[in-house]
Design a protein around this motif. Structure first.
Motif, mmCIF file in Angstrom:
data_model
loop_
_atom_site.group_PDB
_atom_site.id
_atom_site.type_symbol
_atom_site.label_atom_id
_atom_site.label_comp_id
_atom_site.label_asym_id
_atom_site.label_seq_id
_atom_site.Cartn_x
_atom_site.Cartn_y
_atom_site.Cartn_z
ATOM 1 N N LYS A 189 44.953 6.969 10.767
ATOM 2 C CA LYS A 189 44.008 6.892 9.761
ATOM 3 C C LYS A 189 44.520 7.458 8.391
ATOM 4 O O LYS A 189 45.367 7.986 8.398
ATOM 5 C CB LYS A 189 42.658 7.381 10.048
ATOM 6 C CG LYS A 189 42.057 7.070 11.160
ATOM 7 C CD LYS A 189 40.931 7.883 11.509
ATOM 8 C CE LYS A 189 40.009 7.337 12.736
ATOM 9 N NZ LYS A 189 38.776 7.965 13.051
ATOM 10 N N ASN A 190 44.166 6.822 7.219
ATOM 11 C CA ASN A 190 44.327 6.977 6.017
ATOM 12 C C ASN A 190 43.207 7.844 5.351
ATOM 13 O O ASN A 190 42.081 7.463 5.520
ATOM 14 C CB ASN A 190 44.908 5.953 5.147
ATOM 15 C CG ASN A 190 45.914 4.802 5.646
ATOM 16 O OD1 ASN A 190 47.084 5.409 6.210
ATOM 17 N ND2 ASN A 190 45.596 3.732 5.806
ATOM 18 N N THR B 263 48.185 9.999 5.802
ATOM 19 C CA THR B 263 48.249 9.140 6.873
ATOM 20 C C THR B 263 48.045 10.092 8.394
ATOM 21 O O THR B 263 49.213 10.844 8.342
ATOM 22 C CB THR B 263 49.063 8.096 6.894
ATOM 23 O OG1 THR B 263 48.957 7.244 5.827
ATOM 24 C CG2 THR B 263 48.861 7.275 8.344
ATOM 25 N N HIS C 264 37.686 -5.499 6.982
ATOM 26 C CA HIS C 264 37.940 -4.215 7.417
ATOM 27 C C HIS C 264 36.672 -3.227 6.877
ATOM 28 O O HIS C 264 35.935 -3.698 6.086
ATOM 29 C CB HIS C 264 39.289 -3.564 6.740
ATOM 30 C CG HIS C 264 40.370 -4.227 7.194
ATOM 31 N ND1 HIS C 264 41.203 -4.025 8.310
ATOM 32 C CD2 HIS C 264 41.374 -5.215 6.422
ATOM 33 C CE1 HIS C 264 42.120 -4.800 8.611
ATOM 34 N NE2 HIS C 264 42.311 -5.521 7.446
ATOM 35 N N ILE D 263 38.420 6.982 4.138
ATOM 36 C CA ILE D 263 38.884 7.014 5.438
ATOM 37 C C ILE D 263 39.062 5.596 5.739
ATOM 38 O O ILE D 263 37.877 4.881 5.821
ATOM 39 C CB ILE D 263 38.363 7.856 6.336
ATOM 40 C CG1 ILE D 263 38.194 9.270 5.958
ATOM 41 C CG2 ILE D 263 39.147 7.995 7.432
ATOM 42 C CD1 ILE D 263 37.351 10.398 6.944
ATOM 43 N N ASP D 264 40.188 4.911 6.098
ATOM 44 C CA ASP D 264 40.265 3.588 6.513
ATOM 45 C C ASP D 264 41.252 3.616 7.479
ATOM 46 O O ASP D 264 42.228 4.673 7.734
ATOM 47 C CB ASP D 264 40.705 2.782 5.325
ATOM 48 C CG ASP D 264 42.140 2.873 4.891
ATOM 49 O OD1 ASP D 264 43.016 2.623 5.312
ATOM 50 O OD2 ASP D 264 42.098 3.495 3.552
ATOM 51 N N GLU D 265 41.610 2.750 8.321
ATOM 52 C CA GLU D 265 42.358 2.338 9.277
ATOM 53 C C GLU D 265 43.376 1.255 8.909
ATOM 54 O O GLU D 265 43.921 0.358 10.077
ATOM 55 C CB GLU D 265 41.985 2.239 10.615
ATOM 56 C CG GLU D 265 41.126 3.566 11.291
ATOM 57 C CD GLU D 265 40.450 3.045 12.466
ATOM 58 O OE1 GLU D 265 40.705 2.187 13.174
ATOM 59 O OE2 GLU D 265 39.474 3.737 12.746
ATOM 60 N N ARG E 121 29.756 4.223 6.580
ATOM 61 C CA ARG E 121 30.665 3.243 6.768
ATOM 62 C C ARG E 121 30.523 2.014 6.124
ATOM 63 O O ARG E 121 29.195 1.713 6.055
ATOM 64 C CB ARG E 121 30.971 3.018 8.279
ATOM 65 C CG ARG E 121 32.193 2.247 8.398
ATOM 66 C CD ARG E 121 32.373 2.031 9.912
ATOM 67 N NE ARG E 121 32.648 3.463 10.578
ATOM 68 C CZ ARG E 121 33.783 4.306 10.679
ATOM 69 N NH1 ARG E 121 34.852 3.706 10.150
ATOM 70 N NH2 ARG E 121 33.977 5.314 11.354
#
Length: 486
Positions: A127-128, A123, A60, A79-81, A8
């Motif tokens: 999460k993307n 998505t 972020h 992966i992100d939110e 991360r």
């Protein structure tokens, strides 16, 4: 599906450099072919650049994952939110891959589809996931073989081709270029060449930090004590007397490569901040190797007022250069504690290197830079001098470079200065920032090609300039660092 790597990161500009570096090492360790590693670096740069821009100022995180769905492929996923940002739907640029033009923010979809037609963005559950497959895998280690006998090159290639990727070189010059670019693990050399020996290549290799990455096997037709002694002094890992049987050659290669059976990649270095506020309401934006602290480039703030710093560059790159830089930084820190002027510190450092008390196996350039009363001042030991970008758009490299450290005892370095009237941006950088992109070209002329043309806020100008200067991962032959002051 096995997860091979997962980490991360904060979604910040320095993270782009760190992720590119990780991809360079991890993907090559996973036997992804060089061209696909380069493509992954380009696509990652484009995707993260867009993501950072659209979330500027917000805190972020993003997760990098490398997984293995089958024995002959990997999947790289981010992966992100964040609020969903589907690059494929949001980019309506008409830019084309073969246009030859650099367009800020307009290359995303075309670039990604060109290299990875199966790239995907979805998505799911808040999460993307942006992902693309890596399928150009070649698990054979790479051997560089240098011999000016074409028949022998063909014979050895036939011997080795089943188990190794063989790069055949007919001269020590082409052999050196292969060492710089091929990410090989084994160097196979014929000692006797038509116009001499391969000893100059080994001597050059031993003076660099690249030797730690290569197992060296020497082939020789002369088994005299004199030749064998000379070969051993040059630091080869094994030698074979010609004529050579295939099984003996393979046994030798297997034996010497056991020394490099496992090399772990870590990013546990002392990082520098991404920006530092200086005097006169100016900010230094920091990019590249110095932002990660992972190589021979180093950055040191040197006073409490945040108006002065040192930018240095050890010869070579990677862990060996990093170790050399620790000695230099330790000397500088100790001397600065005395409170004596910067010029005296540079004289003392020059004398220590001249007497070989420091940097016995390397060279160092550095610039001491500080601001005062709307002027810049610098002491320069063999380093590129500052470049200024004037408000009129003119790009100018200032004059002011002293000799490399350690060339002469008790040298007194000149303090250079320049007024900041009409200056919008100041650039300081290490050689790798320009040399990774081009060599033997006019530096200022080449810089004009990557300077952002549109009017930008100061931070955005710095970020865009760094983005524009990125090269394919395989061309990063040296640590590269950039400081933009505005």
């Amino acid at each position: 599906m096995d997860i091979l790597f997962e980490r991360r990161f904060e979604l910040l500009w320095p993270t782009l450099t760190e992720i590119r570096l990780i991809l360079k090492h991890v993907l090559r360790a996973l036997n992804v072919k060089k061209d696909e590693v380069d493509a992954a670096g380009l696509v990652t740069t484009e995707y993260l650049t867009n993501l950072i821009r659209h979330n500027q100022g917000s805190e972020h995180q993003i997760l990098l994952r490398i997984s293995q769905p089958s024995s002959d492929s990997y999947i790289l996923t981010f992966i992100d939110e964040l609020a969903p940002y589907n690059l494929f739907k949001n980019n309506n640029s008409s830019w084309k891959i073969d246009s030859g033009k650099l367009v800020e923010g307009g290359m995303g979809v075309e670039l990604i589809r060109y290299y990875f037609k199966d790239a995907d963005y979805i998505t799911k559950n808040g999460k993307n996931f942006f992902s693309f497959p890596l399928e150009q895998i070649d698990r054979r280690p790479t051997i560089i073989y240098v011999d000016d006998d074409v028949t022998q090159l063909a014979l050895m290639s036939a011997y080795l081709n089943d188990k190794f990727q063989v790069i055949a070189c007919e001269s020590i010059e082409s052999g050196w270029q292969a060492i710089l670019t091929a990410d090989a693990s084994i160097l196979l050399l014929d000692h006797k060449l038509k116009n001499g020996t391969c000893e100059p290549l080994l001597e050059k290799l031993n003076k660099s930090n690249l030797k730690s990455q290569l197992s060296v096997v020497m082939l020789t037709g002369d088994d005299s004590d004199e030749v064998i002694h000379k070969i051993n002094r040059l630091g080869v890992d094994d030698y074979l007397i010609k004529p050579i049987k295939k099984n003996k050659l393979l046994q030798s290669i297997e034996r010497v490569t056991h020394r490099f059976a496992y090399l772990s990649y870590q990013t546990t270095f002392e990082s520098a901040p991404s920006k530092i506020h200086l005097q006169d309401e100016k900010t230094a934006h920091i990019f590249g190797s110095i932002s990660l602290g992972n190589g021979g480039d180093f950055f040191m703030p040197i006073n409490d007022e945040c108006s002065a710093f040192i930018l240095g560059d050890m010869m070579g790159h990677g862990l060996q250069a990093l170790k050399e830089s620790f000695a230099i930084k330790g000397f500088i820190s100790g001397f600065l504690a005395t409170g004596l002027p910067y010029q005296k510190m540079l004289v003392a450092l020059n004398n220590a290197i001249y007497k070989q008390q420091l940097c016995k196996s390397s060279l160092v350039t550095l610039v001491i830079f500080f601001l005062k009363n709307n002027k810049i001042y610098w002491l320069n030991a063999g380093h590129p001098p500052p470049v200024v970008l004037r408000k009129t758009g003119e790009i100018c490299q200032l004059k002011g470079t002293g000799p490399l450290l350690g060339l002469a005892q008790d040298h007194s370095y000149t303090l250079y200065e320049a007024a900041l009237d009409n200056v919008e941006h100041i650039l300081l950088y290490t050689d790798g920032w320009t040399e990774n992109r081009f060599t033997d070209k006019d530096e200022i002329c080449e810089l004009t090609k990557i300077i952002p043309l549109d009017k930008h806020a100061h931070a955005e100008f710095a970020n865009t300039l760094w983005e524009n200067s990125q090269v394919t991962l395989s061309k990063e032959i040296d640590d590269a660092s950039l400081i933009v002051i505005n």
